[in-house]
Design a protein around this motif. Structure first.
Motif, PDB file in Angstrom:
ATOM      1  N   PRO A 101      30.415  50.532  50.345  1.00 26.98           N
ATOM      2  CA  PRO A 101      30.757  48.823  49.850  1.00 26.98           C
ATOM      3  C   PRO A 101      31.871  48.380  49.274  1.00 26.98           C
ATOM      4  N   THR A 102      31.553  47.540  49.371  1.00 23.43           N
ATOM      5  CA  THR A 102      32.648  46.376  49.521  1.00 23.43           C
ATOM      6  C   THR A 102      32.141  45.428  48.215  1.00 23.43           C
ATOM      7  N   PRO A 103      32.759  45.497  46.934  1.00 24.89           N
ATOM      8  CA  PRO A 103      32.817  44.658  45.700  1.00 24.89           C
ATOM      9  C   PRO A 103      32.630  43.107  46.232  1.00 24.89           C
ATOM     10  N   ARG A 104      31.664  42.882  45.516  1.00 19.40           N
ATOM     11  CA  ARG A 104      31.306  41.308  45.412  1.00 19.40           C
ATOM     12  C   ARG A 104      32.091  40.946  43.973  1.00 19.40           C
ATOM     13  N   SER A 105      32.826  39.653  44.085  1.00 17.79           N
ATOM     14  CA  SER A 105      33.016  38.925  43.016  1.00 17.79           C
ATOM     15  C   SER A 105      32.543  38.751  41.547  1.00 17.79           C
ATOM     16  N   GLY A 106      31.679  38.669  41.853  1.00 12.78           N
ATOM     17  CA  GLY A 106      30.935  38.400  40.602  1.00 12.78           C
ATOM     18  C   GLY A 106      30.802  39.896  39.670  1.00 12.78           C
ATOM     19  N   ASN A 107      31.351  41.424  40.781  1.00 13.43           N
ATOM     20  CA  ASN A 107      31.116  42.639  40.401  1.00 13.43           C
ATOM     21  C   ASN A 107      32.283  43.316  39.482  1.00 13.43           C
ATOM     22  N   LEU A 108      33.724  41.731  39.558  1.00 14.97           N
ATOM     23  CA  LEU A 108      34.881  42.301  39.199  1.00 14.97           C
ATOM     24  C   LEU A 108      35.122  42.568  37.997  1.00 14.97           C
ATOM     25  N   GLN A 109      35.749  43.729  37.641  1.00 15.85           N
ATOM     26  CA  GLN A 109      35.922  44.553  36.700  1.00 15.85           C
ATOM     27  C   GLN A 109      37.377  44.685  35.995  1.00 15.85           C
ATOM     28  N   TYR A 129      47.768  44.318  38.299  1.00 13.78           N
ATOM     29  CA  TYR A 129      47.213  44.060  39.137  1.00 13.78           C
ATOM     30  C   TYR A 129      46.520  42.661  38.885  1.00 13.78           C
ATOM     31  N   ALA A 130      46.554  41.954  39.233  1.00 12.05           N
ATOM     32  CA  ALA A 130      45.111  40.221  39.162  1.00 12.05           C
ATOM     33  C   ALA A 130      43.468  40.920  38.969  1.00 12.05           C
ATOM     34  N   PRO A 131      43.113  40.168  38.092  1.00 17.91           N
ATOM     35  CA  PRO A 131      41.965  40.346  38.088  1.00 17.91           C
ATOM     36  C   PRO A 131      40.745  40.300  39.087  1.00 17.91           C
ATOM     37  N   LYS A 132      41.118  40.000  39.923  1.00 16.61           N
ATOM     38  CA  LYS A 132      40.655  39.195  42.001  1.00 16.61           C
ATOM     39  C   LYS A 132      41.392  39.070  42.887  1.00 16.61           C
ATOM     40  N   SER A 133      41.168  39.617  44.276  1.00 17.08           N
ATOM     41  CA  SER A 133      42.318  39.088  45.260  1.00 17.08           C
ATOM     42  C   SER A 133      41.790  37.333  45.553  1.00 17.08           C
ATOM     43  N   VAL A 134      42.358  36.914  46.227  1.00 15.89           N
ATOM     44  CA  VAL A 134      41.913  35.355  46.715  1.00 15.89           C
ATOM     45  C   VAL A 134      42.071  35.018  47.481  1.00 15.89           C
ATOM     46  N   LYS A 135      41.834  33.941  48.375  1.00 17.05           N
ATOM     47  CA  LYS A 135      41.750  33.600  49.442  1.00 17.05           C
ATOM     48  C   LYS A 135      42.568  33.198  50.452  1.00 17.05           C
ATOM     49  N   TYR A 136      43.365  33.938  50.815  1.00 11.85           N
ATOM     50  CA  TYR A 136      44.846  33.770  51.807  1.00 11.85           C
ATOM     51  C   TYR A 136      44.611  31.952  52.349  1.00 11.85           C
ATOM     52  N   ASP A 137      45.824  31.298  51.461  1.00  9.51           N
ATOM     53  CA  ASP A 137      45.927  29.982  52.024  1.00  9.51           C
ATOM     54  C   ASP A 137      47.177  29.465  52.658  1.00  9.51           C
ATOM     55  N   LEU A 138      47.451  28.873  53.970  1.00  7.82           N
ATOM     56  CA  LEU A 138      48.580  28.800  54.935  1.00  7.82           C
ATOM     57  C   LEU A 138      49.154  28.423  54.019  1.00  7.82           C
ATOM     58  N   GLU A 139      48.725  27.181  53.487  1.00  9.18           N
ATOM     59  CA  GLU A 139      50.259  26.616  52.768  1.00  9.18           C
ATOM     60  C   GLU A 139      50.841  26.884  51.257  1.00  9.18           C
ATOM     61  N   LYS A 140      49.617  27.659  51.245  1.00 12.30           N
ATOM     62  CA  LYS A 140      50.111  28.222  49.838  1.00 12.30           C
ATOM     63  C   LYS A 140      52.080  29.381  49.888  1.00 12.30           C
TER      64      LYS A 140
END
Length: 233
Positions: free
Chosen positions: A86-94, A170-181
Motif C-alpha cells: 500500500p502506498t500512503p495517501r496524502s491525507g494520511n501523512l504523519q 525530511y519534508a512532511p510530504k512529497s510534491v509533484k515534480y514541476d519541470l519549471e522549478k
C-alpha cells in the motif's frame, strides 16, 4: 521481458521459432526482437530449422521510451505495482517521529550531517529504495534492509521508517515534480521507467541513480513524477 531485464538485470534475451511457424514470427517481431539468423546455417528449407532472434537490455529500455507508452506505478487502490505494498495517501501523512524505538539516533542526534553523497549501486533490481537510504545515511544496503525489514520493493512508508531510524529530517510530504522549478539541493525522487517505479537521490546538481549511476541528467528512459525534500541537518 520486464522481469528479466529490470528485475534480474539480464543483458540479453534470445528466442527462436521453427522457420515455418509464421504466427510465432509475428509475435517475436512485435516484441521488437532482432533477427540473428537461421540455425543450422543455410537450412531454411529444413522444417526443423529455427530462426533465432535477440534483444538487449539497452534496446528494451530505449524502445519502450521511444514508443511513448505510459506505465502507471500506482493503481486506483493505492497499490504500488512495483512493490505490491500500500502506498500512503496524502491525507494520511504523519509527523516525523523524534526517535524510533531501538535506534541510537534521533532528530537531535542524526547519524550524520549530509554534506556529500557516496554513490551506492543497488545489488539487485528491487533494492533502489534501500540503496537511496544507504547513500543518505552512508551505511551499507544490508544494514538498511535490516532496518526496513525487506529486501524487496519499497514504498514511501518503508523509506520514512529508515529515515526516522537514522534521525534524518525530511519534508512532511512529497510534491509533484514541476519541470519549471529547480529541485531542492537534496531530495529523494520518484521516477517511472518502462514497466516499473524507481527511487533515486538528487544532490546539488547530480542524480545518484542506484541502477544507472551518477549523472548531471536524469536517465533518458526515466520520468520524475514526485520530489521529496531531505534536509541536510
Amino acid at each position: 521481458m520486464q522481469y528479466a531485464f529490470i528485475g534480474l538485470k539480464c543483458d540479453v534475451m534470445t528466442v527462436s521459432h521453427k522457420v515455418f511457424n509464421q504466427r510465432s514470427k509475428r509475435v517475436i517481431e512485435k516484441c521488437k526482437f532482432k533477427f540473428r539468423g537461421i540455425y543450422p546455417k543455410h537450412s531454411q528449407d529444413n522444417p526443423n530449422a529455427k530462426a533465432c532472434y535477440y534483444l538487449t537490455r539497452e534496446d528494451f529500455i530505449e524502445l519502450f521510451n521511444i514508443s511513448g507508452m505510459s506505465f502507471e506505478c500506482i493503481n486506483a487502490d493505492g497499490i504500488d505495482k512495483y512493490s505490491r505494498k500500500p502506498t500512503p495517501r496524502s491525507g494520511n501523512l504523519q509527523k516525523q517521529t523524534r526517535q524510533v524505538k531501538g535506534s541510537p539516533y534521533s532528530l537531535e542526534n542524526p547519524i550524520r550531517k549530509i554534506n556529500k553523497i557516496n554513490y551506492i549501486k543497488e545489488p539487485t533490481g528491487y533494492l533502489c529504495g534501500q540503496s537511496c537510504i544507504a547513500m543518505l545515511a552512508d551505511v551499507s544496503v544490508d544494514e538498511v534492509i535490516e532496518v526496513i525489514g525487506t529486501d524487496k520493493g519499497t514504498n514511501k512508508q518503508d523509506l520514512k521508517k529508515a529515515l526516522d531510524y537514522y534521525g534524518i529530517r525530511y519534508a512532511p510530504k512529497s510534491v509533484k515534480y514541476d519541470l519549471e522549478k529547480p529541485l531542492p539541493d537534496l531530495c529523494i525522487i520518484r521516477m517511472k521507467l518502462p514497466g516499473y517505479g524507481h527511487w533515486g537521490v538528487f544532490y546539488k546538481g547530480l542524480y545518484y541513480d542506484p541502477e544507472f549511476g551518477v549523472s548531471n541528467q536524469c536517465h533518458k528512459a526515466a520520468r520524475i513524477f514526485q520530489v521529496w525534500e531531505i534536509y541536510c541537518q
